[in-house]
Enzyme design. Structure first.
Site, mmCIF file in Angstrom:
data_model
loop_
_atom_site.group_PDB
_atom_site.id
_atom_site.type_symbol
_atom_site.label_atom_id
_atom_site.label_comp_id
_atom_site.label_asym_id
_atom_site.label_seq_id
_atom_site.Cartn_x
_atom_site.Cartn_y
_atom_site.Cartn_z
ATOM 1 C CE1 TYR A 195 -3.731 -2.336 -0.139
ATOM 2 C CE2 TYR A 195 -2.941 -3.229 1.941
ATOM 3 C CZ TYR A 195 -3.780 -3.303 0.851
ATOM 4 O OH TYR A 195 -4.669 -4.345 0.735
ATOM 5 N N GLY B 293 -4.988 -13.358 12.294
ATOM 6 C CA GLY B 293 -5.979 -12.828 11.367
ATOM 7 C C GLY B 293 -7.002 -13.876 11.038
ATOM 8 C CD GLU C 97 -18.852 -41.499 5.337
ATOM 9 O OE1 GLU C 97 -18.597 -42.202 4.339
ATOM 10 O OE2 GLU C 97 -19.282 -40.330 5.274
ATOM 11 C CB ALA D 75 -27.941 -43.947 5.062
#
Length: 694
Positions: A211, A362, A460, A505
């Site tokens: 900058y 951050g 799963e 499933a």
């Protein structure tokens, strides 16, 4: 390391005359959360306050504009350029101070790293926008075409010390006049005074990441021949006069931090003697100490070397800590630094070994606002780690010109704290919800449902969790991807999810638990296109390479498709001694892929001898060759290969959806099973769908 041993990390520190309760600092990150006039709105205040509640000692705000004419970075950037910004900022300061957290405001001017459409137009835009609601739709629509509009000559150039365009932004650039430089210097001082009047604890000058302040400091961008360029002393003049102006307007005891790129890393771009190198960076740091700054926030790089301050996933933790340590050994004032720190153990170690005095976090605080509290309370395994996927920055850049904040791939609440409470209502009443699939979408749904008081049961079919991420983490240096599903599993189990591995499933199994709702998160699978010979024994998909089913060595291999999966798989194959050619039908490599990933990977592929051809379409595979057709002229070419690896995309695995819907109510299809996408889209859709279950 036991949490009780984080004695350095959670000890008091001082920056100037300001006492900080611990050494955890929230780094400045532009997420474009402010109101359109640059004031902190409730959304921004909640965003920062959640990190204050999470235990950080100091928050440094996102880059905050001081100049409304040439100094805008993004439409919803925080501002301290007008007196109208004081009162709203004071409200935010008060909210942050409630939690014992200090707040500094980072003052910023982008210089040449801006967009022409933001130059000289903002005051007019705000005036029109305040009277006509539809204006911003028009503005943001036009902003997306900045590069095309710039070619018309109607837009003003961005400004810099010298008329040298940024290779990344590629905007028409002009040199600042001395009178303009003096005005900007005064604007920094005026903005700092507003911060002080608002009750802020100090300011940080953004002299890093390419900058304007860095542009004056660097011999790469400053070619002036007047008092603001040439010699070291002249290149220092801009920042030294800013510091003097702030001290004159705010007093000697109002602390100033300078964020500084002490190494621009043009050496990584093939220019080893260009710009600021570490010896000069240390010299600048020493001079700043003489000028009376209270602390230094050490960083590196610029937009032209973005991967060397905003690292992609492949970078090693703490790889650039030597920069901060070199500065700390040369000055007596406190040193802050980010240094790609992801764990409390790493943070404590880098303070202990004398690398830095404060740990700047951050992206980790986007991923988990409670990072500090979890570390202090010994709950480090509950920390959701930043996986360095860069979605925060990529989404911010994309969303900025839609007037929407950036996002986080592993935390769907980031910059959406208003209206989405951290602790949702416990209205699940113990009702069972079935989740099919333990990839990022399924695990995020399970966690969110569990937090609401439902009883999630995850089915799963594999013997492991992670879904497609169990493939994404296999190329070289992609281990951090595993953190995503590891941390989601930890959270899901904490909130009561039952995870059944090696358990496909079926309707029958689902009926056994009588679910109130069913979430289908069955992911996606690689596409095998209808091409002559594509079903041959010498043809496979990237899945079979990444999961280890096929493990070729010292072969000639064609990878079809240059998306990130194809490129990363090529990297993996090349490491095993294979001769690799990547075939792309588009005229560019990795079309639509965020540039930082490409910039990081292409040089590595080049070093390993990977050949990439574009504008070539695979039309036929034989047992020893591939036939390619040039999409521009139709000319066909044959290449000898031993193996063909298809990386041409994925399709949803949703074959069971109709059967599930025929047997159960409240069925929701999420993540790749609904529409193939990225981690961020999977987690966000899962979070929002689970949150809205009635």
């Amino acid at each position: 390391m036991n949490f009780l041993e984080y004695s350095k990390l959670f000890s008091e520190g001082k920056i100037g005359n300001v006492t900080i309760k611990n050494r955890v600092v929230m780094s400045p990150m532009v997420m474009d959360v402010a109101a359109i006039d640059g004031t902190p709105n409730e959304q921004m205040i909640e965003y920062y306050e959640e990190r204050a509640k999470g235990g950080v000692g100091l928050i440094i705000t996102e880059a905050t504009r001081v100049d409304d004419s040439t100094g805008l970075l993004a439409p919803r950037q925080l501002g301290m350029s007008r007196d109208k910004h004081i009162e709203p900022f004071a409200k935010m300061v008060s909210r942050i101070h409630r939690h014992g957290t200090k707040i500094f405001c980072q003052l910023h001017h982008p210089g040449r790293q801006s967009y022409s459409i933001l130059i000289g137009t903002w005051n007019i835009s705000q005036a029109i926008g305040s009277r006509w609601n539809g204006y911003w739709d028009l503005f943001f629509g036009l902003a997306q075409y900045n590069k095309q509009l710039e070619k018309t000559g109607l837009l003003l150039p961005v400004v810099a010390p010298s008329a040298i365009p940024c290779r990344h932004q590629k905007q028409k650039t002009r040199a600042l006049r001395v009178s303009e430089i003096k005005k900007i210097i005064s604007e920094f001082g005026d903005a700092a005074k507003r911060v002080k009047l608002a009750g802020g604890d100090g300011v940080e000058l953004h002299g890093a990441h390419g900058y304007l302040i860095q542009q004056f400091l660097s011999p790469h961008t400053n070619k002036r021949t007047d008092e603001y360029g040439g010699s070291f002393e002249n290149r220092m003049r801009f920042v030294s006069e800013i510091i003097a102006d702030i001290k004159a307007k705010c007093g000697e005891d109002f602390p100033i931090i300078v964020r500084l790129s002490v190494e621009e890393f043009y050496s990584k771009l093939g220019d080893p003697d260009e710009g600021i190198t570490l010896p000069e960076g240390i010299k600048i740091a020493k001079e700043l100490e003489k000028l009376g700054v209270a602390a230094l926030d050490i960083s590196s790089g610029s937009y032209e070397a973005m991967n060397y301050w905003l690292e992609p996933v492949e970078f090693e933790l703490g790889w650039r800590k030597y920069l901060a340590k070199a500065v700390k050994e040369s000055v007596s004032i406190p040193v802050l630094a980010a240094n790609l720190i992801r764990s409390p153990e790493q943070a404590e170690q880098q303070i202990e070994e004398g690398t830095q005095d404060f740990v700047s976090l951050g992206r980790p605080l986007l991923a988990d606002p409670d990072w500090a509290n979890k570390a202090k309370e010994g709950r480090t395994k509950e920390i959701k780690r930043c996986i360095c996927c860069l979605w925060c920055f990529e989404s911010m850049l994309t969303n900025a010109f839609y007037g929407v904040p950036g996002q986080c791939a592993v935390n769907p609440r980031t910059a959406r704290e208003v209206g989405i409470p951290k602790d949702p209502p416990k209205d699940g009443a113990g009702r069972t919800v079935a989740v099919i699939g333990a990839g990022p979408a399924g695990l995020m749904a399970a966690e969110t449902l569990g937090r609401r008081g439902f009883k999630p049961v995850v089915f799963e079919k594999e013997k492991f969790i992670g879904g497609q991420l169990q493939l994404a983490n296999k190329p070289p240096h992609k281990e951090k991807i595993s953190w995503c599903y590891e941390d989601l599993e930890t959270a899901a189990r904490k909130y009561g999810a039952k995870i059944l591995l090696d358990t496909p499933a079926t309707v029958e199994k689902l009926k056994e638990i009588n679910p109130y709702a069913v979430f289908v998160a069955t992911g996606a699978k690689a596409i095998r296109p209808r091409i002559e010979g594509a079903d041959g024994k010498n043809v496979c998909t990237v899945t079979e390479i990444l999961n280890g089913t096929i493990n070729p060595e010292n072969k000639k291999i064609a990878v079809i498709g240059s998306g990130m999966t194809g490129l990363e798989t090529s990297d993996m194959l090349a490491e095993k001694g294979n001769e690799v050619i990547v075939v792309e039908m588009a005229d560019t490599v990795a079309p639509g892929t965020y540039h930082q990933h490409i910039d990081n990977l292409l040089p590595k592929l080049q070093e390993k001898g990977v050949q990439i051809v574009t504008s070539q379409k695979l039309v036929k595979v034989t047992d020893k060759t591939i036939e390619l057709e040039d999409v521009t002229d139709g000319i066909k070419t044959n290449f000898p290969v031993d193996l063909v690896v298809l990386s041409v995309g994925v399709k949803s695995c949703n074959e069971i959806v109709d059967d599930i819907k025929n047997n159960f109510t409240n069925v929701f299809v999420i993540g790749d099973a609904n529409k193939p996408g990225r981690i961020a889209s999977a987690t966000r859709e899962a979070f929002d769908t689970a949150r809205s279950l009635k």
